[in-house]
Design a protein around this motif. Structure first.
Motif, PDB file in Angstrom:
ATOM      1  N   UNK A 129       0.839  -1.200   0.000  1.00  0.00           N
ATOM      2  CA  UNK A 129       0.000   0.000   0.000  1.00  0.00           C
ATOM      3  C   UNK A 129       0.877   1.254   0.000  1.00  0.00           C
ATOM      4  N   UNK A 130       0.298   2.349  -0.467  1.00  0.00           N
ATOM      5  CA  UNK A 130       1.039   3.616  -0.499  1.00  0.00           C
ATOM      6  C   UNK A 130       1.209   4.165   0.919  1.00  0.00           C
ATOM      7  N   UNK A 131       2.415   4.611   1.245  1.00  0.00           N
ATOM      8  CA  UNK A 131       2.685   5.190   2.557  1.00  0.00           C
ATOM      9  C   UNK A 131       2.648   6.717   2.499  1.00  0.00           C
ATOM     10  N   UNK A 132       1.928   7.305   3.437  1.00  0.00           N
ATOM     11  CA  UNK A 132       1.930   8.761   3.585  1.00  0.00           C
ATOM     12  C   UNK A 132       3.228   9.186   4.260  1.00  0.00           C
ATOM     13  N   UNK A 133       3.893  10.218   3.725  1.00  0.00           N
ATOM     14  CA  UNK A 133       5.083  10.715   4.408  1.00  0.00           C
ATOM     15  C   UNK A 133       5.019  12.194   4.763  1.00  0.00           C
ATOM     16  N   UNK A 134       4.094  12.940   4.168  1.00  0.00           N
ATOM     17  CA  UNK A 134       4.009  14.368   4.502  1.00  0.00           C
ATOM     18  C   UNK A 134       2.601  14.901   4.298  1.00  0.00           C
ATOM     19  N   UNK A 135       2.321  15.992   4.999  1.00  0.00           N
ATOM     20  CA  UNK A 135       1.051  16.707   4.875  1.00  0.00           C
ATOM     21  C   UNK A 135       1.375  18.161   4.533  1.00  0.00           C
ATOM     22  N   UNK A 136       0.653  18.725   3.576  1.00  0.00           N
ATOM     23  CA  UNK A 136       0.850  20.131   3.196  1.00  0.00           C
ATOM     24  C   UNK A 136      -0.312  20.978   3.696  1.00  0.00           C
ATOM     25  N   UNK A 137       0.019  22.157   4.195  1.00  0.00           N
ATOM     26  CA  UNK A 137      -0.969  23.135   4.652  1.00  0.00           C
ATOM     27  C   UNK A 137      -0.768  24.412   3.848  1.00  0.00           C
ATOM     28  N   UNK A 138      -1.848  25.017   3.366  1.00  0.00           N
ATOM     29  CA  UNK A 138      -1.774  26.266   2.614  1.00  0.00           C
ATOM     30  C   UNK A 138      -2.335  27.404   3.456  1.00  0.00           C
ATOM     31  N   UNK A 139      -1.508  28.435   3.692  1.00  0.00           N
ATOM     32  CA  UNK A 139      -1.909  29.538   4.576  1.00  0.00           C
ATOM     33  C   UNK A 139      -1.361  30.854   4.030  1.00  0.00           C
ATOM     34  N   UNK A 140      -2.240  31.777   3.560  1.00  0.00           N
ATOM     35  CA  UNK A 140      -3.684  31.651   3.496  1.00  0.00           C
ATOM     36  C   UNK A 140      -4.058  30.679   2.383  1.00  0.00           C
ATOM     37  N   UNK A 141      -5.317  30.224   2.431  1.00  0.00           N
ATOM     38  CA  UNK A 141      -5.784  29.269   1.439  1.00  0.00           C
ATOM     39  C   UNK A 141      -6.412  30.027   0.272  1.00  0.00           C
ATOM     40  N   UNK A 142      -5.731  29.970  -0.865  1.00  0.00           N
ATOM     41  CA  UNK A 142      -6.125  30.751  -2.041  1.00  0.00           C
ATOM     42  C   UNK A 142      -7.556  30.439  -2.483  1.00  0.00           C
ATOM     43  N   UNK A 143      -7.805  29.193  -2.911  1.00  0.00           N
ATOM     44  CA  UNK A 143      -9.122  28.864  -3.453  1.00  0.00           C
ATOM     45  C   UNK A 143     -10.197  28.768  -2.372  1.00  0.00           C
ATOM     46  N   UNK A 144      -9.780  28.783  -1.103  1.00  0.00           N
ATOM     47  CA  UNK A 144     -10.744  28.863  -0.008  1.00  0.00           C
ATOM     48  C   UNK A 144     -11.235  30.284   0.205  1.00  0.00           C
ATOM     49  N   UNK A 145     -10.606  31.243  -0.502  1.00  0.00           N
ATOM     50  CA  UNK A 145     -10.998  32.638  -0.373  1.00  0.00           C
ATOM     51  C   UNK A 145     -10.096  33.422   0.563  1.00  0.00           C
ATOM     52  N   UNK A 146      -8.816  33.066   0.599  1.00  0.00           N
ATOM     53  CA  UNK A 146      -7.882  33.800   1.456  1.00  0.00           C
ATOM     54  C   UNK A 146      -8.028  33.471   2.923  1.00  0.00           C
ATOM     55  N   UNK A 147      -8.449  32.249   3.202  1.00  0.00           N
ATOM     56  CA  UNK A 147      -8.686  31.785   4.569  1.00  0.00           C
ATOM     57  C   UNK A 147      -7.394  31.719   5.378  1.00  0.00           C
ATOM     58  N   UNK A 148      -7.455  32.235   6.607  1.00  0.00           N
ATOM     59  CA  UNK A 148      -6.327  32.137   7.539  1.00  0.00           C
ATOM     60  C   UNK A 148      -6.471  30.859   8.363  1.00  0.00           C
TER      61      UNK A 148
END
Length: 345
Positions: A129-148
C-alpha cells in the motif's frame, strides 16, 4: 483611464523606490553562490521564520515542488486539502518531476481541521500500500478565499504528525497576509513545519520570486534540484533587491488590502447576499459564488472588463477579486460601482 486590475495580487508593478533599490543592488553569480543580495535575502527570510536556510526560486510552484521533493520519496504520498494550490494549480508537477502521489481531504473554505488530515494519513503502509510521508498546509488558502488557518489547528496537526512520524510542509505563498490578519508571528508559524515556501511577488509586491526554507541539509539538496530543473540563475540580486524592499516596506500595509477586500465583500453582499458572506473574507481575496445568478463567472468578468474592472473567472460559477498595493480607495469605490451595474444587469 487605466483598468482596475483585481485578477490577482500578482499584477502589482514595482514602485519607483523599489526600482531604485533594484537598480542599485550589488550582484554576483548566484550559481556560484556569489550574489550578496540574494544570499542576504535567503538568510533574512530563513531567520524571519526561524529556519536554518533558504533558497530563492523564480516561482512559488518551484519552491513548493523543491520542498515536497525533500520530504516525500517517489511512490510515496503527500496529503493536502482538495482545492490546495499544490494539488490543483501546479499542473501535476509533483507526479511529473518527483513521482509523488497525492490524496486529499475536503475542507469548507479551505479551513484546516487537523483531524481531517490525520484520519486519512497512512504512514508505513508496508510493501502493498502507499505510505503517507508528509502533509501540506496552505496559509492563506487561495481557493478557499484567502482563509487564515488557525494556529491551534496547525499545532494539533504538528502533534499528530509527530505521533505518526510524518513531515509537514507549509505553502505560505500568502503567509504574510495570514500574519497581518491574525497577529500570529512568522516564527510561530515557522516552528511547526519542516519545509516552508513563501512568495514575495504577491501582496508584498516584488516583481519575481519565492523562497523555500528548511534545514541547511535540505536546502543544499534543493539547490541541486533547482539547478537540475533549469532554474539556476545568475545575477539574481536584481530580483532579490526588490524582495528586500518589499520586506522593508510592504508587510504592515497588507492590512489596507484586507480592509478594501472587506469593503468590496460588504458592498457585494448588499447587492446579493448569496454571492458572498463578508465574515468569511479574512484577508485580500474575495470569492464570489454565482450559483443563484443567471449569469456565469465568465459573463460577469466580461461585463466588468467592458466597464474597466478586471476580475478572474476561476470556475463556471466562481469569480475572484484580489486586492493589492496598486489598488487604492478611489479605485475601490469605482470597482463597487462597476460591480453594482454588472451584477444587476
Amino acid at each position: 483611464a487605466m483598468a482596475i486590475d483585481l485578477r490577482s495580487d500578482t499584477v502589482t508593478r514595482p514602485s519607483a523606490a523599489m526600482r531604485e533599490a533594484i537598480a542599485n543592488a550589488p550582484v554576483g553569480d548566484d550559481v556560484y553562490s556569489d550574489d550578496p543580495t540574494v544570499n542576504s535575502l535567503e538568510e533574512r527570510v530563513a531567520a524571519l521564520f526561524g529556519k536554518e536556510a533558504g533558497v530563492f526560486t523564480p516561482t512559488g510552484s518551484l519552491a513548493n515542488q523543491l520542498a515536497i521533493r525533500m520530504l516525500v520519496a517517489p511512490g510515496e504520498e503527500l496529503i493536502a486539502e482538495t482545492n490546495s494550490h499544490i494539488v490543483r494549480a501546479e499542473l501535476g508537477a509533483a507526479a511529473v518531476f518527483s513521482g509523488i502521489t497525492t490524496r486529499t481531504f475536503p475542507a469548507k473554505n479551505g479551513l484546516l481541521k487537523a483531524a481531517d488530515a490525520l484520519e486519512i494519513a497512512r504512514p508505513n503502509s508496508g510493501p502493498y500500500l502507499v505510505s503517507t510521508t508528509a502533509i501540506a498546509v496552505e496559509n492563506t488558502h487561495n481557493f478557499g478565499g484567502g482563509t487564515v488557518q488557525p494556529i491551534s489547528e496547525i499545532a494539533a496537526l504538528r502533534k499528530g504528525a509527530d505521533e505518526l512520524g510524518l513531515a509537514l510542509h507549509l505553502d505560505g505563498a500568502r503567509i504574510w497576509n495570514a500574519h497581518v490578519a491574525s497577529g500570529v508571528s512568522l516564527t510561530e508559524y515557522g516552528k511547526y513545519f519542516d519545509t516552508i515556501s513563501v512568495c514575495l511577488s504577491k501582496g508584498l509586491g516584488a516583481p519575481v520570486g519565492s523562497v523555500m526554507l528548511s534545514t541547511k541539509d535540505r536546502v543544499a539538496k534543493a539547490r541541486v534540484w533547482r539547478k537540475r530543473y533549469g532554474a539556476g540563475m545568475r545575477q539574481i540580486g536584481l530580483l532579490a533587491a526588490g524582495a528586500h524592499y518589499a520586506l522593508d516596506n510592504n508587510i504592515d500595509r497588507l492590512s489596507e488590502d484586507h480592509r478594501r477586500a472587506q469593503e468590496l465583500a460588504k458592498a457585494i453582499a448588499a447587492i446579493d447576499s448569496s454571492l458572498i458572506d463578508p465574515t468569511t473574507v479574512h484577508t485580500n481575496i474575495v470569492g464570489l459564488d454565482l450559483a443563484a445568478l443567471p449569469i456565469t463567472a465568465a459573463e460577469l468578468a466580461q461585463r466588468c472588463r467592458d466597464a474597466g474592472l478586471w476580475i478572474s473567472a476561476l470556475g463556471p460559477k466562481y469569480a475572484r477579486l484580489v486586492t493589492h498595493l496598486d489598488f487604492d480607495d478611489a479605485q475601490c469605490a469605482e470597482a463597487i460601482e462597476i460591480l453594482k451595474k454588472a451584477l444587476v444587469a
